[in-house]
Design a protein around this motif. Structure first.
Motif, PDB file in Angstrom:
ATOM      1  N   CYS A 352       0.831  -1.215   0.000  1.00  0.00           N
ATOM      2  CA  CYS A 352       0.000   0.000   0.000  1.00  0.00           C
ATOM      3  C   CYS A 352       0.863   1.262   0.000  1.00  0.00           C
ATOM      4  N   THR A 353       2.208   1.093  -0.149  1.00  0.00           N
ATOM      5  CA  THR A 353       3.120   2.232  -0.231  1.00  0.00           C
ATOM      6  C   THR A 353       3.378   2.580  -1.701  1.00  0.00           C
ATOM      7  N   ALA A 354       3.298   3.848  -2.041  1.00  0.00           N
ATOM      8  CA  ALA A 354       3.612   4.325  -3.389  1.00  0.00           C
ATOM      9  C   ALA A 354       4.686   5.394  -3.299  1.00  0.00           C
ATOM     10  N   VAL A 355       5.508   5.477  -4.348  1.00  0.00           N
ATOM     11  CA  VAL A 355       6.645   6.390  -4.367  1.00  0.00           C
ATOM     12  C   VAL A 355       6.478   7.367  -5.519  1.00  0.00           C
ATOM     13  N   LEU A 356       6.754   8.651  -5.265  1.00  0.00           N
ATOM     14  CA  LEU A 356       6.688   9.683  -6.300  1.00  0.00           C
ATOM     15  C   LEU A 356       7.901  10.598  -6.179  1.00  0.00           C
ATOM     16  N   HIS A 357       8.833  10.485  -7.117  1.00  0.00           N
ATOM     17  CA  HIS A 357       9.930  11.450  -7.186  1.00  0.00           C
ATOM     18  C   HIS A 357      10.553  11.399  -8.569  1.00  0.00           C
ATOM     19  N   SER A 358      11.372  12.386  -8.902  1.00  0.00           N
ATOM     20  CA  SER A 358      11.843  12.574 -10.269  1.00  0.00           C
ATOM     21  C   SER A 358      12.863  11.544 -10.713  1.00  0.00           C
ATOM     22  N   ALA A 359      13.435  10.750  -9.802  1.00  0.00           N
ATOM     23  CA  ALA A 359      14.402   9.740 -10.213  1.00  0.00           C
ATOM     24  C   ALA A 359      13.727   8.515 -10.816  1.00  0.00           C
ATOM     25  N   LEU A 360      12.405   8.394 -10.654  1.00  0.00           N
ATOM     26  CA  LEU A 360      11.673   7.294 -11.276  1.00  0.00           C
ATOM     27  C   LEU A 360      11.479   7.583 -12.755  1.00  0.00           C
ATOM     28  N   SER A 361      11.249   6.545 -13.524  1.00  0.00           N
ATOM     29  CA  SER A 361      10.931   6.744 -14.934  1.00  0.00           C
ATOM     30  C   SER A 361       9.542   7.368 -15.045  1.00  0.00           C
ATOM     31  N   VAL A 362       9.250   7.933 -16.224  1.00  0.00           N
ATOM     32  CA  VAL A 362       7.940   8.549 -16.439  1.00  0.00           C
ATOM     33  C   VAL A 362       6.833   7.519 -16.231  1.00  0.00           C
ATOM     34  N   GLY A 363       7.059   6.294 -16.722  1.00  0.00           N
ATOM     35  CA  GLY A 363       6.054   5.249 -16.570  1.00  0.00           C
ATOM     36  C   GLY A 363       5.838   4.851 -15.123  1.00  0.00           C
ATOM     37  N   GLU A 364       6.913   4.761 -14.352  1.00  0.00           N
ATOM     38  CA  GLU A 364       6.791   4.385 -12.936  1.00  0.00           C
ATOM     39  C   GLU A 364       6.023   5.442 -12.156  1.00  0.00           C
ATOM     40  N   ARG A 365       6.311   6.731 -12.435  1.00  0.00           N
ATOM     41  CA  ARG A 365       5.566   7.799 -11.742  1.00  0.00           C
ATOM     42  C   ARG A 365       4.086   7.777 -12.122  1.00  0.00           C
ATOM     43  N   TYR A 366       3.829   7.557 -13.402  1.00  0.00           N
ATOM     44  CA  TYR A 366       2.438   7.509 -13.869  1.00  0.00           C
ATOM     45  C   TYR A 366       1.681   6.369 -13.199  1.00  0.00           C
ATOM     46  N   ASP A 367       2.299   5.205 -13.115  1.00  0.00           N
ATOM     47  CA  ASP A 367       1.618   4.060 -12.508  1.00  0.00           C
ATOM     48  C   ASP A 367       1.446   4.236 -10.999  1.00  0.00           C
ATOM     49  N   SER A 368       2.430   4.869 -10.347  1.00  0.00           N
ATOM     50  CA  SER A 368       2.263   5.161  -8.919  1.00  0.00           C
ATOM     51  C   SER A 368       1.076   6.098  -8.711  1.00  0.00           C
ATOM     52  N   TRP A 369       0.945   7.099  -9.588  1.00  0.00           N
ATOM     53  CA  TRP A 369      -0.180   8.043  -9.510  1.00  0.00           C
ATOM     54  C   TRP A 369      -1.508   7.313  -9.672  1.00  0.00           C
ATOM     55  N   LYS A 370      -1.566   6.347 -10.609  1.00  0.00           N
ATOM     56  CA  LYS A 370      -2.807   5.600 -10.826  1.00  0.00           C
ATOM     57  C   LYS A 370      -3.156   4.744  -9.605  1.00  0.00           C
ATOM     58  N   ARG A 371      -2.135   4.151  -8.989  1.00  0.00           N
ATOM     59  CA  ARG A 371      -2.388   3.339  -7.785  1.00  0.00           C
ATOM     60  C   ARG A 371      -2.921   4.203  -6.658  1.00  0.00           C
ATOM     61  N   ILE A 372      -2.391   5.420  -6.543  1.00  0.00           N
ATOM     62  CA  ILE A 372      -2.859   6.325  -5.486  1.00  0.00           C
ATOM     63  C   ILE A 372      -4.300   6.744  -5.758  1.00  0.00           C
ATOM     64  N   ARG A 373      -4.592   7.115  -7.007  1.00  0.00           N
ATOM     65  CA  ARG A 373      -5.935   7.579  -7.346  1.00  0.00           C
ATOM     66  C   ARG A 373      -6.977   6.485  -7.146  1.00  0.00           C
ATOM     67  N   SER A 374      -6.601   5.236  -7.426  1.00  0.00           N
ATOM     68  CA  SER A 374      -7.554   4.133  -7.283  1.00  0.00           C
ATOM     69  C   SER A 374      -7.759   3.711  -5.840  1.00  0.00           C
ATOM     70  N   GLY A 375      -6.905   4.200  -4.932  1.00  0.00           N
ATOM     71  CA  GLY A 375      -6.998   3.808  -3.532  1.00  0.00           C
ATOM     72  C   GLY A 375      -6.173   2.591  -3.191  1.00  0.00           C
ATOM     73  N   ALA A 376      -5.445   2.017  -4.195  1.00  0.00           N
ATOM     74  CA  ALA A 376      -4.611   0.844  -3.931  1.00  0.00           C
ATOM     75  C   ALA A 376      -3.402   1.198  -3.073  1.00  0.00           C
ATOM     76  N   ALA A 377      -2.978   2.455  -3.125  1.00  0.00           N
ATOM     77  CA  ALA A 377      -1.851   2.923  -2.303  1.00  0.00           C
ATOM     78  C   ALA A 377      -2.355   4.006  -1.367  1.00  0.00           C
ATOM     79  N   SER A 378      -2.141   3.810  -0.090  1.00  0.00           N
ATOM     80  CA  SER A 378      -2.626   4.774   0.898  1.00  0.00           C
ATOM     81  C   SER A 378      -1.501   5.410   1.708  1.00  0.00           C
ATOM     82  N   VAL A 379      -0.252   4.996   1.460  1.00  0.00           N
ATOM     83  CA  VAL A 379       0.921   5.643   2.069  1.00  0.00           C
ATOM     84  C   VAL A 379       1.795   6.139   0.918  1.00  0.00           C
TER      85      VAL A 379
END
Length: 818
Positions: A352-379
């Motif tokens: 349930c942990t998601a990571v958002l920072h500029s060292a991730l690839s564009v795809g990794e940041r996008y997918d982390s954002w989707k997990r957060i928006r869907s409620g799958a990630a709450s930290v």
């Protein structure tokens, strides 16, 4: 059903930035919602622009003829109602466009790339085209074979300049047509899945009739697993893609695409811990828990010395937040801090942990954002932009090392993550925790004046003592023939540390090999051709580099002015210090951590992993090594140049120096044994140095707040900076003189109730960057509606004035540097 919506246009100038009404055509009705992006025609030429729907309905005061939306880009809103309100708040207080604010909230993977294309109309004959080309040369680029060209192709063939007026003329005459295509930078990642298309017995019988062992293995695997991805199924059975395709065609298998997420690579996770809080930690948590559960917007300052265990309190607060069915955002200032924090949070809270920072690839940041928006990630753990994460039921926001300058954006919108976090806490009725061993003067002032409680952790966890600090006086060493950047006191301390099989961290906030190169014969110093700064010598590639614009050139062998070969380097950077350390301690393993060694993906984590595993004895770095790092075997910290930023022409210079010194000293002695720190300085009696050595923040704050009162600087007063830049210095000065006169005129009349001195124009600390001169105006004035009306009105007037079209002007509230 609404047939009209109000949108914010991308690329709109600040002078014309407002909400525009657009009709929703019948074919798109029911598909448009607030928070969705759309394509609309805009301006006299009806050029297609990207826009975001802000609200449904029309403006009753609008007097222009409405146009229709062309296309809807999103299937569901990318910004919810609260984030749209936040964008509107930022737009009005930060003096930027609405779309700039909305764009800052979205991951780069959601951004659309616009391709403009001009096409020669079919009705235009070759004879007509040739004749017109004599009048309008750009038409020569379009031929019978090449009837369509992108803007990029046209500009390249025209020497890098786009002949926009000629193209618009041809479009107006019906010779060319202009179209725009919008493509998203990155798509959703999917995997091919397989399952049986027949009942199990029928599927097995069909496979046996074919007498193929591989097909029988595929059916058996799917009977056991239910469904499997192509890669897993091929790994388990050895089936080729052709075999799977044939089984699908014969009706044995069903195939579909299933969305999956790109997950960042993780270091090996430690086991999950049951954090036992110390009495002082428990007391701080006990005071914050009611604030967390109050269902009202709350704030608290967690003021703890380095090593006091603030992260353990954060984890307990997050656990309580999750128990309430809410989510939490944890902000850190540096990417270098995230690997260790991510490991701790992943170990504690799992998937349930998601990571958002500029060292991730564009795809990794996008997918982390989707997990957060869907409620799958709450930290959510991330750097500054993670404050915009679309967390569901947000209950807690933590700003670790909240004093750090990295929380302030230097580009539009020029927001501070702390201010955005406070606004979101009010929206969501959440708790915001500001944590630091050296809080910003603004934050401590807020606690002192009773805006929120301050919870202090004055002792290190488990009774570990604060490091013993030695102030090494560097004065006079050069006369004694000691030329090394590592003085005798620090050198002796490093030698002792290495003999005891411990590790040490050395801090020098200057990358490269030398601050500058000088000709000893004529005094020539190489300067950047685009910026008004000297270039830094980098020994790794033997080049001179500008750290402002990135310009690079080889180090000349002879002086270009006088021809002398006597070029010497002045000052020391991390590269040269690394070379000196190798000479002093040839047996020691040394790691360097600065902007030059952390350019590749995952480099921060790899360096920290190596040091934690004991593969190096000395970690040398810039401010990346000053905060948040926790290593068991580090017993010594050395600060090579404590005076570097102390005397900068900036009211925050003392605060930055104190914070850096205190933070880096706190990296020593974290596990049971008392550490040692050495501060090298040419100003050993300076109060900032002395207070940092004592780790005495309160005494530093008492002196600093008096200086801020005398200077009328934040937090006592707010500063609005108006910065103008242009290629000609005269244009910048003329523009700011005009703006200053207009401000003073308005404050003498219409804004007589809001009258404050306007200071400047004053040059920026670095006058020229990337061939643009920069000057400032300063106004010390309180926040409020009148300030927004005054500054916003003047900025709009300026943007609409064609006389200053070559000058860029922007406002910044409480800039980090003056």
């Amino acid at each position: 059903m609404e047939t009209v919506c109000r949108v914010a246009i991308s690329g709109a100038k600040y002078a014309f930035d407002r909400l525009y009404d657009y009709d929703i055509p019948a074919v798109l009705q029911g598909q448009v919602q607030p928070g969705m992006r759309v394509i609309v025609p805009f301006g006299k030429g009806s050029q297609t622009r990207e826009a975001i729907v802000v609200r449904m309905g029309r403006d009753p005061k609008a007097e222009y003829e409405r146009k229709e939306i062309c296309r809807v880009l999103d299937q569901q809103p990318v910004l919810d109602e609260k984030l749209l309100k936040l964008a509107a708040h930022m737009c009005s207080t930060l003096f930027c466009t609405f779309y700039d604010c909305a764009r800052a909230m979205l991951p780069a993977g959601l951004w659309f790339h616009r391709t403009e294309r001009y096409t020669l109309c079919d009705s235009v004959s070759e004879e007509e085209r040739s004749k017109l080309a004599e009048e309008i040369p750009v038409l020569r680029l379009f031929t019978k074979r090449k009837r369509a060209m992108t803007v990029k192709e046209i500009a390249k063939k025209c020497g890098g300049t786009l002949p926009l007026e000629e193209l618009q003329t041809l479009c107006a005459r019906g010779i060319l047509t202009q179209t725009s295509e919008f493509d998203r930078r990155i798509g959703d990642k999917t995997v091919t899945m397989y399952a049986l298309a027949l009942p199990e017995t029928e599927a097995m019988a069909a496979a046996e009739r074919g007498r193929s062992p591989v097909r029988m293995d595929v059916v058996s695997a799917l009977i056991h697993e239910g469904s499997m991805s192509r890669s897993d199924l091929q790994y388990m059975t050895g089936a080729s893609t052709a075999v799977l395709r044939a089984m699908v065609n014969k009706g044995l298998l069903q195939q579909w695409e299933e969305e999956t997420f790109r997950l960042p690579e993780q270091m090996e996770l430690p086991p999950k811990r049951n954090y036992v809080l110390s009495p002082s930690q428990q007391q701080a948590y006990a005071r914050m828990e009611p604030l967390l559960l109050s269902d009202q917007p709350q704030a608290a300052l967690l003021f703890g010395v380095t090593g006091s265990g603030k992260t353990s309190v954060y984890i307990r607060l997050i656990e309580r937040t999750l128990q309430e069915g809410k989510s939490a955002i944890v902000l850190v200032p540096e990417i270098g801090l995230t690997p260790q924090l991510i490991c701790r949070f992943m170990a504690q809270f799992g998937e349930c942990t998601a990571v958002l920072h500029s060292a991730l690839s564009v795809g990794e940041r996008y997918d982390s954002w989707k997990r957060i928006r869907s409620g799958a990630a709450s930290v959510i753990v991330g750097t500054r932009s993670a404050v915009f994460a679309p967390a569901q039921k947000l209950g807690l926001i933590i700003l670790d090392e909240e004093q750090d300058d990295a929380y302030k954006s230097e580009n539009s919108p020029r927001y501070h993550a702390r201010d955005v976090a406070k606004y979101r806490a009010v929206q969501e009725k959440a708790l915001i925790v500001l944590g630091s061993a050296t809080p910003s003067v603004e934050t401590f002032y807020g606690a002192e004046t009773g805006k929120y409680p301050m919870l202090a952790l004055r002792e290190r966890y488990a009774g570990t003592q604060l490091p013993e600090v030695t102030i090494a006086d560097m004065r006079g060493l050069t006369r004694q023939g000691y030329a090394s950047a590592v003085g005798p006191v620090l050198r002796q301390a490093i030698d002792t540390c290495l003999r005891e099989k411990h590790q040490c961290i050395l801090f020098l906030n200057r990358r490269g090999a030398a601050k500058q190169v000088t000709c000893t014969a004529c005094g020539w110093i190489p300067e950047c051709p685009s910026c008004s700064v000297s270039m830094t010598y980098h020994s790794a590639n033997h080049r001179l580099m500008c750290h402002y614009c990135g310009h690079s050139e080889p180090l000349p062998r002879i002086c270009p002015v006088c021809g002398s070969t006597h070029l010497k380097t002045d000052g020391v950077g991390t590269q040269r210090l690394e070379e000196e350390l190798h000479e002093m301690f040839p047996e020691a393993g040394i790691l360097r951590m600065d902007a030059d060694t952390t350019t590749t993906k995952g480099s921060h984590a790899r360096l920290l992993e190596q040091f934690a595993a004991g593969e190096a004895d000395i970690l040398l770095g810039t401010q990346m090594v000053t905060k948040g790092l926790d290593f068991d075997n580090v017993s010594l910290v050395g600060i090579v140049d404590a005076d570097q930023a102390l005397f900068a022409q900036d009211y925050r210079a003392r605060e930055r120096t104190f914070s850096l010194l205190t933070q880096v000293v706190g990296r020593a002695g974290r596990r049971g044994t008392q550490g040692h720190a050495v501060i090298q300085t040419y100003c050993p009696e300076n109060p900032v140095i002395l207070n940092a050595a004592r780790q005495d923040y309160e005494r530093f704050y008492e002196a600093e707040i008096e200086v801020r009162r005398a200077l009328q600087c934040p937090p006592v007063a707010q500063i609005v900076s108006l910065t103008a830049s242009a290629e000609r210095e005269r244009d910048v000065l003329d523009a700011l003189v005009t703006v200053k006169a207009r401000l003073e005129s308005l404050m003498a009349g219409q804004f007589a109730d809001f009258c404050y001195p306007v200071l400047g124009p004053a040059p920026a600390p670095v006058l020229r960057v990337q061939n643009r001169y920069r000057y400032h105006l300063f106004i010390r004035c309180p926040d409020g509606k009148r300030r927004r009306e005054l500054i916003g009105g003047v900025l709009r007037e300026f943007a609409a004035n064609s006389k200053f079209r070559k000058v860029a002007l922007y406002a910044d509230i409480n800039p980090m540097q003056l």
